[in-house]
Design a protein around this motif. Structure first.
Motif, short mmCIF file in Angstrom:
data_model
loop_
_atom_site.label_atom_id
_atom_site.label_comp_id
_atom_site.label_asym_id
_atom_site.label_seq_id
_atom_site.Cartn_x
_atom_site.Cartn_y
_atom_site.Cartn_z
N VAL A 75 0.84 -1.21 0.00
CA VAL A 75 0.00 0.00 0.00
C VAL A 75 0.86 1.24 0.00
CG1 VAL A 75 -1.61 1.34 1.41
CG2 VAL A 75 -2.01 -1.09 1.03
N LEU A 76 1.89 1.29 0.85
CA LEU A 76 2.75 2.48 0.90
C LEU A 76 3.52 2.66 -0.41
CD1 LEU A 76 4.10 2.34 4.55
CD2 LEU A 76 2.36 3.85 3.60
N GLY A 77 3.96 1.57 -1.02
CA GLY A 77 4.64 1.68 -2.30
C GLY A 77 3.73 2.23 -3.38
N ARG A 78 2.50 1.74 -3.43
CA ARG A 78 1.54 2.23 -4.42
C ARG A 78 1.21 3.71 -4.20
NH1 ARG A 78 -3.24 0.57 -7.21
NH2 ARG A 78 -3.80 2.42 -8.42
N LEU A 79 0.97 4.09 -2.95
CA LEU A 79 0.66 5.49 -2.66
C LEU A 79 1.86 6.39 -2.96
CD1 LEU A 79 -1.36 5.18 0.66
CD2 LEU A 79 -2.23 5.73 -1.61
N GLY A 80 3.07 5.93 -2.66
CA GLY A 80 4.26 6.72 -2.96
C GLY A 80 4.45 6.92 -4.45
N ALA A 81 4.22 5.87 -5.23
CA ALA A 81 4.35 5.98 -6.68
C ALA A 81 3.30 6.93 -7.26
CB ALA A 81 4.22 4.60 -7.32
N GLU A 82 2.08 6.85 -6.77
CA GLU A 82 1.03 7.73 -7.27
C GLU A 82 1.29 9.18 -6.88
OE1 GLU A 82 -2.84 7.03 -7.81
OE2 GLU A 82 -2.62 4.93 -8.36
N LEU A 83 1.80 9.41 -5.67
CA LEU A 83 2.11 10.78 -5.27
C LEU A 83 3.26 11.35 -6.10
CD1 LEU A 83 1.78 10.59 -1.39
CD2 LEU A 83 0.29 11.80 -2.98
N ALA A 84 4.27 10.53 -6.40
CA ALA A 84 5.38 11.00 -7.24
C ALA A 84 4.88 11.32 -8.64
CB ALA A 84 6.47 9.93 -7.29
N GLU A 85 3.98 10.49 -9.17
CA GLU A 85 3.42 10.74 -10.50
C GLU A 85 2.61 12.04 -10.51
OE1 GLU A 85 0.04 8.63 -13.22
OE2 GLU A 85 1.51 7.31 -12.28
N ARG A 86 1.82 12.26 -9.46
CA ARG A 86 1.03 13.48 -9.38
C ARG A 86 1.91 14.71 -9.21
NH1 ARG A 86 -4.24 11.62 -5.82
NH2 ARG A 86 -4.95 10.10 -7.36
N ASP A 87 2.98 14.59 -8.41
CA ASP A 87 3.90 15.72 -8.25
C ASP A 87 4.55 16.08 -9.59
OD1 ASP A 87 3.30 15.88 -5.59
OD2 ASP A 87 5.13 14.85 -4.91
N ALA A 88 4.94 15.08 -10.36
CA ALA A 88 5.55 15.33 -11.67
C ALA A 88 4.53 15.99 -12.60
CB ALA A 88 6.06 14.03 -12.27
N ARG A 89 3.30 15.53 -12.57
CA ARG A 89 2.26 16.12 -13.42
C ARG A 89 1.97 17.56 -13.01
NH1 ARG A 89 0.09 16.86 -18.12
NH2 ARG A 89 -2.16 16.97 -18.13
N ILE A 90 1.93 17.83 -11.71
CA ILE A 90 1.71 19.20 -11.23
C ILE A 90 2.84 20.11 -11.68
CG2 ILE A 90 1.66 20.63 -9.13
CD1 ILE A 90 0.05 18.34 -7.82
N ALA A 91 4.09 19.64 -11.57
CA ALA A 91 5.24 20.44 -12.01
C ALA A 91 5.15 20.71 -13.51
CB ALA A 91 6.54 19.73 -11.66
N GLU A 92 4.76 19.71 -14.28
CA GLU A 92 4.61 19.88 -15.73
C GLU A 92 3.54 20.91 -16.06
OE1 GLU A 92 2.64 17.15 -19.19
OE2 GLU A 92 4.00 16.15 -17.81
N LEU A 93 2.41 20.84 -15.37
CA LEU A 93 1.32 21.79 -15.62
C LEU A 93 1.69 23.20 -15.17
CD1 LEU A 93 -1.75 19.60 -14.62
CD2 LEU A 93 -1.04 20.27 -16.93
N GLU A 94 2.42 23.32 -14.05
CA GLU A 94 2.85 24.65 -13.60
C GLU A 94 3.83 25.26 -14.59
OE1 GLU A 94 4.29 23.87 -9.66
OE2 GLU A 94 2.32 24.33 -8.75
N ALA A 95 4.72 24.45 -15.16
CA ALA A 95 5.67 24.96 -16.16
C ALA A 95 4.92 25.40 -17.42
CB ALA A 95 6.70 23.89 -16.49
N ALA A 96 3.94 24.63 -17.83
CA ALA A 96 3.15 25.01 -19.01
C ALA A 96 2.37 26.30 -18.74
CB ALA A 96 2.20 23.88 -19.40
N LEU A 97 1.82 26.43 -17.55
CA LEU A 97 1.07 27.64 -17.20
C LEU A 97 2.00 28.85 -17.16
CD1 LEU A 97 -1.55 28.99 -16.27
CD2 LEU A 97 -0.90 28.39 -13.93
N ALA A 98 3.20 28.68 -16.62
CA ALA A 98 4.15 29.78 -16.59
C ALA A 98 4.53 30.21 -18.00
CB ALA A 98 5.40 29.37 -15.81
#
Length: 126
Positions: A75-98
């Motif tokens: 469970v912790l591995g799955r949640l960690g992987a999903e959080l890392a994926e979401r953080d990368a997607r958020i960073a990508e979207l923030e860069a596109a917005l900038a």
């Protein structure tokens, strides 16, 4: 009177012990049945991202000394992987917005009116 209480206590303890162990005519031989280990009943969904409701509904199975380590690690591995994926997607979207905001602020019209100078202090070109 004291002797009667001691005998009564021994009889009660013996009766409870026989009831728990299952003695007296059972075909298990007086041995407790082997309990199947608990497993994760409703794991996190594999076909979609994990949501808040999934985490809140998650109940990890108990083991004799706490939670089953394998299930907790999964469970912790799955949640960690999903959080890392979401953080990368958020960073990508923030860069596109900038980038979009930078283009909107300094768009193509910035250089067309002749007010841009090459060096500070120099008069604008006409």
């Amino acid at each position: 009177m004291f002797l009667f209480l001691v005998v009564a206590m021994v009889v009660v303890v013996a009766a409870v012990t026989l009831a728990v162990v299952g003695g007296g005519g059972s075909d298990s031989g007086g041995v407790l049945p082997e309990a199947a280990p608990e497993h994760l009943v409703d794991p996190l969904p594999a076909t979609r991202p994990v949501g808040r409701a999934d985490v809140e509904a998650l109940r990890l199975p108990l083991a004799p000394r706490g939670y089953r380590m394998g299930d907790v690690d999964d469970v912790l591995g799955r949640l960690g992987a999903e959080l890392a994926e979401r953080d990368a997607r958020i960073a990508e979207l923030e860069a596109a917005l900038a980038g979009v905001q930078a283009r909107a602020v300094g768009g193509a019209d910035l250089f067309k009116d002749g007010s841009f100078t090459d060096t500070p202090g120099e008069e604008p070109r006409s």
